[in-house]
Design a protein around this motif. Structure first.
Motif, short mmCIF file in Angstrom:
data_model
loop_
_atom_site.label_atom_id
_atom_site.label_comp_id
_atom_site.label_asym_id
_atom_site.label_seq_id
_atom_site.Cartn_x
_atom_site.Cartn_y
_atom_site.Cartn_z
N VAL A 1 0.82 -1.21 0.00
CA VAL A 1 0.00 0.00 0.00
C VAL A 1 0.86 1.27 0.00
O VAL A 1 0.36 2.36 0.23
CB VAL A 1 -1.04 0.00 1.15
N GLY A 2 2.16 1.10 -0.27
CA GLY A 2 2.97 2.29 -0.52
C GLY A 2 3.95 2.69 0.57
O GLY A 2 4.65 3.69 0.41
N TYR A 3 3.98 1.96 1.72
CA TYR A 3 4.93 2.31 2.77
C TYR A 3 6.33 2.38 2.16
O TYR A 3 6.64 1.57 1.31
CB TYR A 3 4.88 1.23 3.88
N PRO A 4 7.18 3.29 2.54
CA PRO A 4 7.08 4.22 3.67
C PRO A 4 6.33 5.51 3.39
O PRO A 4 6.25 6.37 4.27
CB PRO A 4 8.55 4.52 3.98
N ASP A 5 5.73 5.64 2.21
CA ASP A 5 5.00 6.87 1.92
C ASP A 5 3.60 6.79 2.52
O ASP A 5 2.68 6.26 1.90
CB ASP A 5 4.94 7.09 0.39
N LYS A 6 3.46 7.35 3.72
CA LYS A 6 2.16 7.24 4.40
C LYS A 6 1.10 8.14 3.76
O LYS A 6 -0.07 8.06 4.11
CB LYS A 6 2.31 7.58 5.88
N GLN A 7 1.55 8.99 2.85
CA GLN A 7 0.58 9.83 2.13
C GLN A 7 0.11 9.14 0.84
O GLN A 7 -0.75 9.66 0.13
CB GLN A 7 1.18 11.20 1.77
N ALA A 8 0.71 7.97 0.54
CA ALA A 8 0.34 7.27 -0.71
C ALA A 8 -1.15 7.02 -0.71
O ALA A 8 -1.76 6.76 0.34
CB ALA A 8 1.11 5.95 -0.80
N GLU A 9 -1.72 7.06 -1.90
CA GLU A 9 -3.18 6.93 -2.01
C GLU A 9 -3.67 5.61 -1.41
O GLU A 9 -4.63 5.58 -0.65
CB GLU A 9 -3.55 7.05 -3.51
N LEU A 10 -2.98 4.52 -1.74
CA LEU A 10 -3.42 3.22 -1.22
C LEU A 10 -3.25 3.12 0.29
O LEU A 10 -4.07 2.54 0.99
CB LEU A 10 -2.64 2.08 -1.90
N TYR A 11 -2.17 3.69 0.79
CA TYR A 11 -1.93 3.65 2.23
C TYR A 11 -3.06 4.36 2.98
O TYR A 11 -3.62 3.86 3.94
CB TYR A 11 -0.57 4.29 2.54
N GLN A 12 -3.39 5.53 2.47
CA GLN A 12 -4.46 6.33 3.09
C GLN A 12 -5.80 5.59 3.03
O GLN A 12 -6.59 5.63 3.96
CB GLN A 12 -4.60 7.65 2.34
N ARG A 13 -6.00 4.90 1.92
CA ARG A 13 -7.30 4.25 1.72
C ARG A 13 -7.40 2.93 2.48
O ARG A 13 -8.47 2.56 2.94
CB ARG A 13 -7.44 3.95 0.22
N PHE A 14 -6.27 2.21 2.61
CA PHE A 14 -6.40 0.82 3.08
C PHE A 14 -5.64 0.46 4.35
O PHE A 14 -5.85 -0.63 4.89
CB PHE A 14 -6.01 -0.15 1.96
N TRP A 15 -4.71 1.28 4.81
CA TRP A 15 -4.02 0.89 6.05
C TRP A 15 -4.70 1.55 7.22
O TRP A 15 -5.08 2.70 7.12
CB TRP A 15 -2.51 1.24 5.99
N PRO A 16 -4.91 0.88 8.37
CA PRO A 16 -4.50 -0.48 8.69
C PRO A 16 -5.35 -1.53 7.99
O PRO A 16 -6.56 -1.33 7.78
CB PRO A 16 -4.71 -0.57 10.21
N ALA A 17 -4.72 -2.66 7.65
CA ALA A 17 -5.43 -3.75 6.99
C ALA A 17 -6.57 -4.22 7.87
O ALA A 17 -6.47 -4.20 9.10
CB ALA A 17 -4.46 -4.91 6.75
N ASP A 18 -7.65 -4.65 7.23
CA ASP A 18 -8.80 -5.18 7.98
C ASP A 18 -8.56 -6.61 8.41
O ASP A 18 -9.02 -7.01 9.48
CB ASP A 18 -10.06 -5.11 7.10
N LEU A 19 -7.87 -7.37 7.56
CA LEU A 19 -7.75 -8.80 7.87
C LEU A 19 -6.50 -9.41 7.24
O LEU A 19 -6.37 -9.43 6.02
CB LEU A 19 -9.00 -9.52 7.33
N HIS A 20 -5.61 -9.92 8.13
CA HIS A 20 -4.55 -10.81 7.65
C HIS A 20 -5.05 -12.23 7.89
O HIS A 20 -5.24 -12.63 9.04
CB HIS A 20 -3.26 -10.64 8.45
N MET A 21 -5.25 -12.97 6.82
CA MET A 21 -5.65 -14.37 6.97
C MET A 21 -4.39 -15.22 6.97
O MET A 21 -3.54 -15.05 6.09
CB MET A 21 -6.52 -14.73 5.77
N VAL A 22 -4.28 -16.10 7.95
CA VAL A 22 -3.09 -16.96 8.04
C VAL A 22 -3.50 -18.36 8.50
O VAL A 22 -4.58 -18.55 9.04
CB VAL A 22 -2.06 -16.40 9.06
N GLY A 23 -2.60 -19.32 8.31
CA GLY A 23 -2.78 -20.63 8.92
C GLY A 23 -2.29 -20.57 10.35
O GLY A 23 -1.49 -19.69 10.71
#
Ligand code: ME8
Length: 518
Positions: free
Chosen positions: A242-264
Motif C-alpha cells: 500500500v505504498g509504505y514508507p510513503d504514508k501519504q500514498a493513495e493506497l496507504y491512506q485508503r487501506f491501512w490499517p489492513a482489515d484482515l490478515h488471513m493466516v494458517g
C-alpha cells in the motif's frame, strides 16, 4: 476519494521453495470469497497475495535446483501466480519480496525501528529451524526419534552462533497485552487469542532480526554484512503493497490499517506478536485482525512430500470442477477448525448440496419454464403466504450471511445458504407446478416466478464462492451484468415477468457416487 467503507485483506505470502498445494489454495480461496463478498456488498476492497522469496530455505532450494536464487524465485513465484489465475482469484496485487519496492519498504521499516531505539547489535547463540525460518528456545523443543531436538512443528533445528542485530521485543510485552485488551477481536478464533495472550504473559525475549552466515535477503541498511531476518522482511509486504514508507500514498491512506490478515495457525505468533510489535515500534498502526484457520490432513494423515500424499489443487479442479472445489473446501468443516480431506466426503457433499441441491433447483425450474411457458418468465399473480415466506427467507439471507462473513464464519454462512436452497426445493415439491399446468396455469406462473426470483437471489449471494456457475445461472435468468451486486437482492432487483429466457443448461453435473463406484 471514495467514501465507501474500505476492506484490505491479505493472504500469507507463500514460500517459493516448493510448488503450491491444497493448503495454499485453501487460504487463498477463503480470502477470495471474503474479498468478492465485500466487493459485491459495495465495499472498497483491496486484496493482496504474493510470494516470500528470501531466507535460508529458499537459498538452499535454489542451490539444490542448481539455479541462481533470483532465477529460481522467478520460476517458482510464477507457479503461485498461475495457480491464483487457475482458481479465479480476484486479487488486486501480487507482491514478490524480491521486488525493489519491497526491499525499499523493508529497509525503511528497519530504519524506523533503529531510530526508535528498538534495535541493537549483539550475537545470537541458539536453535534455529530453517524449515520454519524460526528461532526456538530450548524449552520449546522436544527430542526426535534420533534424539536430535525438533521444533514444535516437527522441523529439525540447528545450533546457530553468529553476530546479529536484535529487536527489543522483551520491552513490548505489556504494550502488546494492552493492545490485545483494547482490541478483543484482533486475534480470531478466540482459542487462538488465548494461546497468544498466555505466550506473551510468559515473557518475551529479544528477537534476532539479522543473519550473517548466508546472503539471500534484504541487506541491513548501513551494515552490509547482515541481511534482515526473513520474517521481518516478509511481514513488511503487507505495508509495502500500500505504498509504505510513503504514508501519504493513495493506497496507504485508503487501506491501512489492513482489515484482515488471513493466516494458517502455523504462523500465528509471527503475525500476532512480532508484527504488531514491529509496527508499533516503527510508528505504524497495527492491522485490525488476524484470523488463524486450521490445518488440512489428507485421508486422515498429515500431508508430506515423504508420504507422497500432498493434494495437488490442479488435480482437484480437473476431477471436481473449479467452483465445486472452491465451495467444498470451505464447506467441509467450520473455518478455524482442523479438518480432513476425504474424497468420499467431498463427492458426497458436492452431489448433495450443489448437484442435487442448488443445481437441480435451477435446472428443474428453468427447464419447466422452457417447456411449459414458452421460455418466457411468467408474470406473478397474487402472492400466497408460502410464496412470501420463501421470498422473505432468501431476501433475509443477505443480512444473516453478512454477519457470519464479518467474523469469517464461512462455513456457517454457507450453511444459511444451504438451508435457503433446501427451503426452495421444498417449496417446488409442495407447490408442484407440474400438477398446476392444466388445473391452474395462472397459479403455476406465479410459482415459477417466485422460484426464478428465489434462484436469482440465491445465485447472487453464492456468487463470491462459485462465481462462474452463479454467472451461468444468472445468464439463464437474463439478469443484466449491472444487476449482479448485493444491492439487487430484494424487491428492487426483482425479475420482470414476460422476460424471454435463454435455453437452460445445468451448472453442477453430478459426480460419480463414490459408494456406487466402489
Ligand atoms: O509460512 N492446511 O509460507 P508457507 C491449511 N512464507 N493451510 C495450509 C496447509 C495445510 N495443510 N499448508 C499450508 C509461510 N497452508 C511464510 C508466510 S506471511 C508474511 C509469510 C497455508 O508457504 C496456511 O495459510 O509455508 C499457512 O499459514 C501457509 O499456507 C504457509 O505457507
Amino acid at each position: 476519494m471514495s467514501d465507501r467503507r474500505s476492506f484490505y485483506i491479505t493472504t500469507p505470502i507463500y514460500y517459493v521453495n516448493d510448488k503450491p498445494h491444497i493448503g495454499h489454495a485453501y487460504t487463498t480461496i477463503a480470502c477470495d470469497v471474503l474479498a468478492r463478498f465485500w466487493r459485491m456488498d459495495g465495499r472498497d476492497v483491496y486484496f493482496l497475495t504474493g510470494t516470500d522469496e528470501h531466507g535460508q530455505k529458499v537459498e538452499k532450494s535454489a542451490e539444490a535446483a542448481g539455479m541462481d536464487p533470483l532465477a529460481f524465485c522467478d520460476l517458482q513465484s510464477a507457479k503461485f501466480r498461475e495457480l491464483a489465475a487457475a482458481m479465479n482469484i480476484s486479487n488486486d496485487d501480487f507482491i514478490r519480496t524480491t521486488e525493489p519496492r519491497h526491499i525499499a519498504a523493508s529497509q525503511a521499516i528497519w530504519q524506523a525501528l533503529e531510530k526508535a531505539g528498538d534495535i541493537y547489535l549483539g550475537s545470537y547463540a541458539g536453535w534455529y529451524a530453517v524449515r520454519d525460518e524460526a528461532f526456538y528456545a530450548e524449552d520449546e523443543l522436544t527430542k526426535g526419534p534420533d534424539s536430535r531436538f525438533v521444533a514444535p512443528s516437527g522441523a529439525p533445528v540447528d545450533w546457530v552462533e553468529e553476530p546479529s542485530y536484535f529487536f527489543r521485543l522483551s520491552a513490548w510485552g505489556d504494550r502488546l497485552l494492552a493492545f490485545y485488551d483494547a482490541h478483543p477481536d484482533f486475534i480470531l478464533p478466540p482459542g487462538k487469542r488465548n494461546e497468544v495472550v498466555s505466550f506473551v504473559k510468559g515473557g518475551l525475549k529479544d528477537l534476532s532480526v539479522s543473519r550473517t552466515t548466508f546472503k539471500w535477503g534484504v541487506p541491513v541498511p548501513g551494515a552490509p554484512d547482515h541481511i534482515m531476518y526473513v520474517w521481518l522482511d516478509a511481514l513488511t509486504n503487507y505495508v509495502t503493497a500500500v505504498g509504505y514508507p510513503d504514508k501519504q500514498a493513495e493506497l496507504y491512506q485508503r487501506f491501512w490499517p489492513a482489515d484482515l490478515h488471513m493466516v494458517g495457525k502455523d504462523i500465528l505468533r509471527f503475525h500476532t506478536v512480532y508484527w504488531p510489535a514491529f509496527l508499533m515500534a516503527a510508528g505504524v498502526e497495527p492491522p485490525k485482525r488476524v484470523f488463524a484457520h486450521g490445518w488440512w490432513t489428507a485421508e486422515g494423515q498429515k500431508m508430506s512430500k515423504t508420504l507422497g500424499n500432498v493434494i495437488d489443487p490442479y488435480e482437484l479442479i480437473a476431477s471436481y470442477g473449479l467452483d465445486q472445489v472452491r465451495y467444498v473446501l470451505l464447506r467441509e468443516f467450520p473455518f478455524g477448525n482442523d479438518g480432513d480431506f476425504s474424497r468420499k466426503s467431498v463427492i458426497t457433499r458436492i452431489n448433495g448440496e450443489l448437484a442435487n441441491g442448488f443445481g437441480n433447483l435451477g435446472q428443474r425450474t428453468l427447464s419447466f419454464i422452457a417447456k411449459n411457458a414458452e421460455g418466457r418468465l411468467p408474470e406473478p399473480g397474487r402472492l400466497t403466504e408460502a410464496d412470501q415466506a420463501l421470498l422473505q427467507h432468501v431476501y433475509g439471507l443477505l443480512p444473516a450471511m453478512r454477519s457470519e462473513m464479518a467474523s469469517q464464519a464461512l462455513y456457517q454462512a454457507l450453511q444459511l445458504w444451504v438451508e435457503a436452497v433446501n427451503a426452495a426445493n421444498r417449496y417446488i415439491d409442495s407447490e408442484a407446478p407440474w400438477s398446476l399446468r392444466k388445473t391452474d396455469p395462472e397459479r403455476m406462473g406465479t410459482v415459477l416466478w417466485v422460484l426464478a426470483e428465489a434462484i436469482r437471489c440465491l445465485a447472487l449471494i453464492i456468487h463470491p464462492v462459485v462465481p462462474q456457475a452463479a454467472d451461468r445461472l444468472l445468464d439463464q435468468l437474463a439478469v443484466d451484468s449491472t444487476a449482479r451486486s448485493f444491492a439487487a437482492i430484494g424487491t428492487s432487483g426483482a425479475l420482470k415477468g414476460g422476460t424471454l429466457l435463454p435455453a437452460p443448461a445445468g451448472i453442477f453435473p453430478r459426480l460419480q457416487d463414490p459408494v456406487a463406484a466402489a
